[in-house]
Scaffold this motif. Structure first.
Motif, PDB file in Angstrom:
ATOM      1  N   HIS A   1     -76.222  -3.862  13.427  1.00  0.00           N
ATOM      2  CA  HIS A   1     -75.526  -2.596  13.186  1.00  0.00           C
ATOM      3  C   HIS A   1     -74.597  -2.298  14.350  1.00  0.00           C
ATOM      4  CE1 HIS A   1     -78.109  -1.386   9.813  1.00  0.00           C
ATOM      5  NE2 HIS A   1     -79.040  -2.054  10.465  1.00  0.00           N
ATOM      6  N   SER A   2     -73.643  -1.458  14.108  1.00  0.00           N
ATOM      7  CA  SER A   2     -72.690  -1.104  15.164  1.00  0.00           C
ATOM      8  C   SER A   2     -73.295  -0.156  16.194  1.00  0.00           C
ATOM      9  CB  SER A   2     -71.439  -0.484  14.547  1.00  0.00           C
ATOM     10  OG  SER A   2     -71.783   0.677  13.824  1.00  0.00           O
ATOM     11  N   ALA A   3     -74.461   0.406  15.916  1.00  0.00           N
ATOM     12  CA  ALA A   3     -75.142   1.350  16.815  1.00  0.00           C
ATOM     13  C   ALA A   3     -74.210   2.519  17.135  1.00  0.00           C
ATOM     14  CB  ALA A   3     -75.645   0.642  18.065  1.00  0.00           C
ATOM     15  N   LYS A   4     -73.883   2.714  18.392  1.00  0.00           N
ATOM     16  CA  LYS A   4     -73.036   3.839  18.787  1.00  0.00           C
ATOM     17  C   LYS A   4     -71.549   3.478  18.780  1.00  0.00           C
ATOM     18  CE  LYS A   4     -76.664   5.838  21.574  1.00  0.00           C
ATOM     19  NZ  LYS A   4     -77.128   6.172  22.908  1.00  0.00           N
ATOM     20  N   ARG A   5     -71.248   2.289  18.362  1.00  0.00           N
ATOM     21  CA  ARG A   5     -69.856   1.846  18.290  1.00  0.00           C
ATOM     22  C   ARG A   5     -69.335   1.998  16.864  1.00  0.00           C
ATOM     23  NH1 ARG A   5     -69.587  -3.742  21.743  1.00  0.00           N
ATOM     24  NH2 ARG A   5     -70.041  -2.819  23.750  1.00  0.00           N
ATOM     25  N   GLN A   6     -68.036   1.877  16.699  1.00  0.00           N
ATOM     26  CA  GLN A   6     -67.446   1.918  15.362  1.00  0.00           C
ATOM     27  C   GLN A   6     -67.731   0.644  14.585  1.00  0.00           C
ATOM     28  OE1 GLN A   6     -63.378   3.440  16.432  1.00  0.00           O
ATOM     29  NE2 GLN A   6     -63.320   3.743  14.235  1.00  0.00           N
ATOM     30  N   TYR A   7     -67.749  -0.486  15.277  1.00  0.00           N
ATOM     31  CA  TYR A   7     -67.888  -1.782  14.628  1.00  0.00           C
ATOM     32  C   TYR A   7     -68.870  -2.674  15.374  1.00  0.00           C
ATOM     33  CZ  TYR A   7     -63.465  -0.594  12.333  1.00  0.00           C
ATOM     34  OH  TYR A   7     -62.485   0.012  11.599  1.00  0.00           O
ATOM     35  N   VAL A   8     -69.375  -3.682  14.658  1.00  0.00           N
ATOM     36  CA  VAL A   8     -70.095  -4.781  15.277  1.00  0.00           C
ATOM     37  C   VAL A   8     -69.042  -5.693  15.890  1.00  0.00           C
ATOM     38  CG1 VAL A   8     -71.531  -6.812  14.837  1.00  0.00           C
ATOM     39  CG2 VAL A   8     -71.995  -4.666  13.616  1.00  0.00           C
TER      40      VAL A   8
ATOM     41  N   VAL B   1     -61.341  -9.973  20.008  1.00  0.00           N
ATOM     42  CA  VAL B   1     -62.671  -9.643  19.503  1.00  0.00           C
ATOM     43  C   VAL B   1     -62.574  -9.380  18.003  1.00  0.00           C
ATOM     44  CG1 VAL B   1     -64.545  -7.949  19.603  1.00  0.00           C
ATOM     45  CG2 VAL B   1     -63.448  -8.720  21.708  1.00  0.00           C
ATOM     46  N   TRP B   2     -63.508  -9.956  17.247  1.00  0.00           N
ATOM     47  CA  TRP B   2     -63.575  -9.736  15.808  1.00  0.00           C
ATOM     48  C   TRP B   2     -64.509  -8.575  15.527  1.00  0.00           C
ATOM     49  CZ3 TRP B   2     -60.888 -12.143  11.916  1.00  0.00           C
ATOM     50  CH2 TRP B   2     -60.070 -13.213  12.321  1.00  0.00           C
ATOM     51  N   LEU B   3     -64.190  -7.793  14.520  1.00  0.00           N
ATOM     52  CA  LEU B   3     -64.937  -6.582  14.194  1.00  0.00           C
ATOM     53  C   LEU B   3     -65.319  -6.554  12.724  1.00  0.00           C
ATOM     54  CD1 LEU B   3     -62.370  -4.206  15.935  1.00  0.00           C
ATOM     55  CD2 LEU B   3     -64.470  -5.088  16.952  1.00  0.00           C
ATOM     56  N   THR B   4     -66.495  -6.024  12.449  1.00  0.00           N
ATOM     57  CA  THR B   4     -66.941  -5.783  11.081  1.00  0.00           C
ATOM     58  C   THR B   4     -67.927  -4.623  11.111  1.00  0.00           C
ATOM     59  OG1 THR B   4     -67.672  -6.857   9.040  1.00  0.00           O
ATOM     60  CG2 THR B   4     -68.884  -7.419  11.050  1.00  0.00           C
ATOM     61  N   ASN B   5     -68.299  -4.120   9.945  1.00  0.00           N
ATOM     62  CA  ASN B   5     -69.143  -2.925   9.903  1.00  0.00           C
ATOM     63  C   ASN B   5     -70.630  -3.187  10.091  1.00  0.00           C
ATOM     64  OD1 ASN B   5     -67.139  -0.911   9.493  1.00  0.00           O
ATOM     65  ND2 ASN B   5     -66.856  -1.721   7.445  1.00  0.00           N
ATOM     66  N   HIS B   6     -71.178  -4.179   9.437  1.00  0.00           N
ATOM     67  CA  HIS B   6     -72.611  -4.450   9.467  1.00  0.00           C
ATOM     68  C   HIS B   6     -72.826  -5.890   9.042  1.00  0.00           C
ATOM     69  CE1 HIS B   6     -76.691  -4.297   7.445  1.00  0.00           C
ATOM     70  NE2 HIS B   6     -76.959  -3.987   8.688  1.00  0.00           N
ATOM     71  N   ILE B   7     -73.837  -6.512   9.612  1.00  0.00           N
ATOM     72  CA  ILE B   7     -74.139  -7.899   9.259  1.00  0.00           C
ATOM     73  C   ILE B   7     -75.586  -7.968   8.784  1.00  0.00           C
ATOM     74  CG2 ILE B   7     -74.272 -10.276  10.073  1.00  0.00           C
ATOM     75  CD1 ILE B   7     -72.224  -9.422  12.270  1.00  0.00           C
TER      76      ILE B   7
END
Length: 105
Positions: A42-49, A92-98
């Protein structure tokens, strides 16, 4: 200061969704493995993973959080299943949830 990856501030980074490489990497502390394989990343406190393009970078990132481990992410399958990816200006690559099904060692 310009946010490149969307850390803790919810801002529009104006990134366009693009197709990722077949595999990307996620560096984390080994203490997080049980949670990751149960609930995913999860991204936790960030916008993205955040994902790294190579294992060396992911290891460096993971070492900031404890005993580091690098996870392989099957981004090809994620993308085929409709999940979105973004690439920040700094690589850096970003996504919402894995989900756990996309994660391997």
């Amino acid at each position: 200061m310009r946010a490149a990856q969307g850390h803790s501030i919810d801002i529009d980074l104006a990134l366009q969704s693009i197709e990722p490489p077949d595999v990307l990497f996620h560096g984390t502390a080994s203490a997080n493995l049980n949670s990751i394989f149960e609930m995913g990343i999860h991204s936790a406190k960030r916008q993205y993973v955040h994902l790294s393009p190579d294992e060396k970078t992911a290891l460096k990132v993971g070492s900031r959080h404890g005993k580091a481990i690098v996870l392989k992410i099957n981004t090809r399958q994620m993308f085929k299943e409709g999940l979105k990816f973004f690439k920040a200006d700094n690589g850096v690559w970003l996504t919402n949830h894995i989900l756990p099904k996309y994660i391997d060692f």
